[in-house]
Design an enzyme around this catalytic site. Structure first.
Site, short mmCIF file in Angstrom:
data_model
loop_
_atom_site.label_atom_id
_atom_site.label_comp_id
_atom_site.label_asym_id
_atom_site.label_seq_id
_atom_site.Cartn_x
_atom_site.Cartn_y
_atom_site.Cartn_z
N ALA A 1 6.56 1.79 -4.33
CA ALA A 1 7.75 1.77 -3.49
C ALA A 1 7.32 2.30 -2.13
O ALA A 1 6.35 3.06 -2.03
CB ALA A 1 8.81 2.67 -4.10
N GLY B 1 5.90 1.76 -8.19
CA GLY B 1 6.81 0.61 -8.28
C GLY B 1 6.08 -0.71 -8.45
O GLY B 1 6.64 -1.68 -8.99
N GLU C 1 5.37 -0.86 -12.07
CA GLU C 1 6.68 -1.03 -12.72
C GLU C 1 7.17 -2.47 -12.59
O GLU C 1 7.76 -3.02 -13.51
CB GLU C 1 7.69 -0.04 -12.12
CG GLU C 1 7.38 1.40 -12.55
CD GLU C 1 8.23 2.43 -11.82
OE1 GLU C 1 8.19 2.46 -10.57
OE2 GLU C 1 8.93 3.20 -12.49
N GLU D 1 3.47 8.84 -9.40
CA GLU D 1 4.64 9.49 -8.81
C GLU D 1 4.60 11.02 -8.86
O GLU D 1 5.01 11.68 -7.92
CB GLU D 1 5.93 8.99 -9.48
CG GLU D 1 6.37 7.60 -9.04
CD GLU D 1 5.73 6.47 -9.81
OE1 GLU D 1 4.73 6.73 -10.55
OE2 GLU D 1 6.20 5.34 -9.71
N1 COA Z 1 4.42 3.21 0.70
C1 COA Z 1 4.31 3.07 2.04
N2 COA Z 1 3.16 2.73 2.65
C2 COA Z 1 2.07 2.55 1.88
C3 COA Z 1 2.10 2.71 0.49
C4 COA Z 1 3.35 3.04 -0.11
N3 COA Z 1 3.49 3.19 -1.43
N4 COA Z 1 0.87 2.48 -0.01
C5 COA Z 1 0.09 2.19 1.05
N5 COA Z 1 0.81 2.24 2.19
C6 COA Z 1 0.35 1.98 3.57
C7 COA Z 1 -0.41 3.17 4.12
O1 COA Z 1 0.47 4.15 4.64
C8 COA Z 1 -1.22 2.49 5.21
O2 COA Z 1 -0.39 2.25 6.32
P1 COA Z 1 -0.91 2.54 7.83
O3 COA Z 1 -2.12 1.65 8.00
O4 COA Z 1 0.23 2.16 8.70
O5 COA Z 1 -1.28 3.99 7.85
C9 COA Z 1 -1.56 1.14 4.61
O6 COA Z 1 -0.59 0.93 3.57
C10 COA Z 1 -2.94 1.07 3.97
O7 COA Z 1 -3.03 2.13 3.02
P2 COA Z 1 -4.22 3.21 3.02
O8 COA Z 1 -3.73 4.42 2.31
O9 COA Z 1 -4.76 3.39 4.40
O10 COA Z 1 -5.30 2.43 2.14
P3 COA Z 1 -6.46 3.08 1.26
O11 COA Z 1 -7.36 1.98 0.87
O12 COA Z 1 -7.07 4.25 1.96
O13 COA Z 1 -5.73 3.67 -0.06
C11 COA Z 1 -4.17 3.57 -1.89
C12 COA Z 1 -5.12 2.79 -0.96
C13 COA Z 1 -3.39 2.56 -2.72
C14 COA Z 1 -4.99 4.49 -2.81
C15 COA Z 1 -3.22 4.44 -1.03
O14 COA Z 1 -2.61 3.61 -0.06
C16 COA Z 1 -2.11 5.11 -1.82
O15 COA Z 1 -2.35 6.09 -2.51
N6 COA Z 1 -0.85 4.60 -1.70
C17 COA Z 1 0.30 5.19 -2.31
C18 COA Z 1 0.33 4.92 -3.81
C19 COA Z 1 1.51 5.60 -4.44
O16 COA Z 1 1.58 6.81 -4.53
N7 COA Z 1 2.46 4.79 -4.91
C20 COA Z 1 3.59 5.27 -5.61
C21 COA Z 1 4.75 5.38 -4.70
S1 COA Z 1 6.17 6.08 -5.54
#
Ligand code: COA
Length: 260
Positions: A66, A112, A115, A135
């Protein structure tokens, strides 16, 4: 219909829905959830669409969760409403569609994202895919059905471990624990999804609709799945598909189902 956050392509009875926010790793914001709801409703009503394949754009992510930026300052009340609305519009909605939905997990499927993949009727993954429910690392719990569907698919102990550690598992482990059915290369993922979808299109979609209902009934509180099965089984006897399927068998030819 044109969308801002998703792409919908149709070919040979198979609709491919691609979540298309690659710069945000296809994170599900409010608009994307609404667009997916609209698209799935339209595809369910479209007699030409027999199977739906759901995937993410780019090579990195199916859906990274999400959109955290949208709910970071929510109150208790807003948090509850976010989960309720999302489940109604998208996650429960997809699970209860009569049109089969295959999730083709092409990279990160987190929170999400996992999910959503779990709400689909079944899942396949590319070998670079990483799945998890992170989460609790954000101080929240899965709110789009993850605490219910993950244990249904992988068992309670494995689900508890995944949720509590907030860790990710790779595609092979996901296959071993029943979270995905097949693993292939990223290049071949949509090809495999289409192959499976094509097999499905050859069968009676009316019968498949009944089977989805009966299988889902097993996971609904207070619903006797055996009774739903009996009722759906009986209904089949009144369909043109049943007439065609049994006649074709007796005439030793392939069935050509009218889908009615
Ligand atoms: N919500 C909002 N933005 C998200 C996102 C999310 N769940 N997941 C990734 N993004 C965005 C990042 O903020 C980033 O945006 P920016 O370039 O404007 O800063 C872009 O997507 C790329 O993500 P980034 O984190 O730079 O990539 P990465 O390769 O370093 O890491 C992940 C990849 C998936 C490990 C990392 O993005 C992450 O942990 N995301 C969140 C996962 C999460 O907790 N999901 C559950 C949400 S309830």
């Amino acid at each position: 219909m044109s969308y801002e956050n998703i792409l919908v392509q149709k070919e040979n009875g198979i609709a491919t829905v691609t979540i298309n926010r690659p710069k945000k790793l296809n994170a599900l914001n409010r608009d994307t959830i609404q667009e997916l709801h609209t698209a799935f409703s339209a595809l369910e009503a479209d007699a030409e669409t027999k199977v739906i394949v759901l995937t993410g754009s780019g090579e990195k992510a199916f859906v990274a969760g999400a959109d955290i930026s949208e709910f970071a300052d929510f109150s208790v009340d807003e948090g509850g409403k976010l989960a309720a609305k999302g489940q109604e519009l998208l996650f429960d909605f997809v699970q209860n569609l009569g049109t089969p939905v295959i999730a083709a997990v092409n990279g990160f499927a987190l929170g999400g994202g996992l999910e959503l993949a779990m709400a689909a009727h079944f899942r396949i993954a590319s070998d670079n895919a990483k799945m998890g429910l992170p989460e609790v690392s954000l101080g929240v719990i899965p709110g789009y059905g993850g605490t219910q569907r993950l244990p249904q698919l992988v068992g309670k102990g494995k689900a508890m471990e995944m949720i509590m550690t907030a860790g990710m598992i790779g595609a092979e482990e996901a296959k071993q624990c029943g979270l995905v059915n097949h693993v292939t290369t990223q290049e071949e993922l949509l090809g495999l999804a289409n192959k499976l979808a094509t097999k499905i299109t050859r069968n009676s979609l009316v019968a498949i609709r009944g089977a989805i209902k009966a299988v889902n009934a097993n996971y609904e509180d207070g619903v006797n799945g055996y009774k739903v099965e009996i009722s759906e089984f009986g209904n089949c006897f009144g369909t043109e598909d049943f007439n065609e399927g049994t006649t074709a068998f007796l005439e030793k030819r392939k069935a050509n189902f009218p889908g009615k």
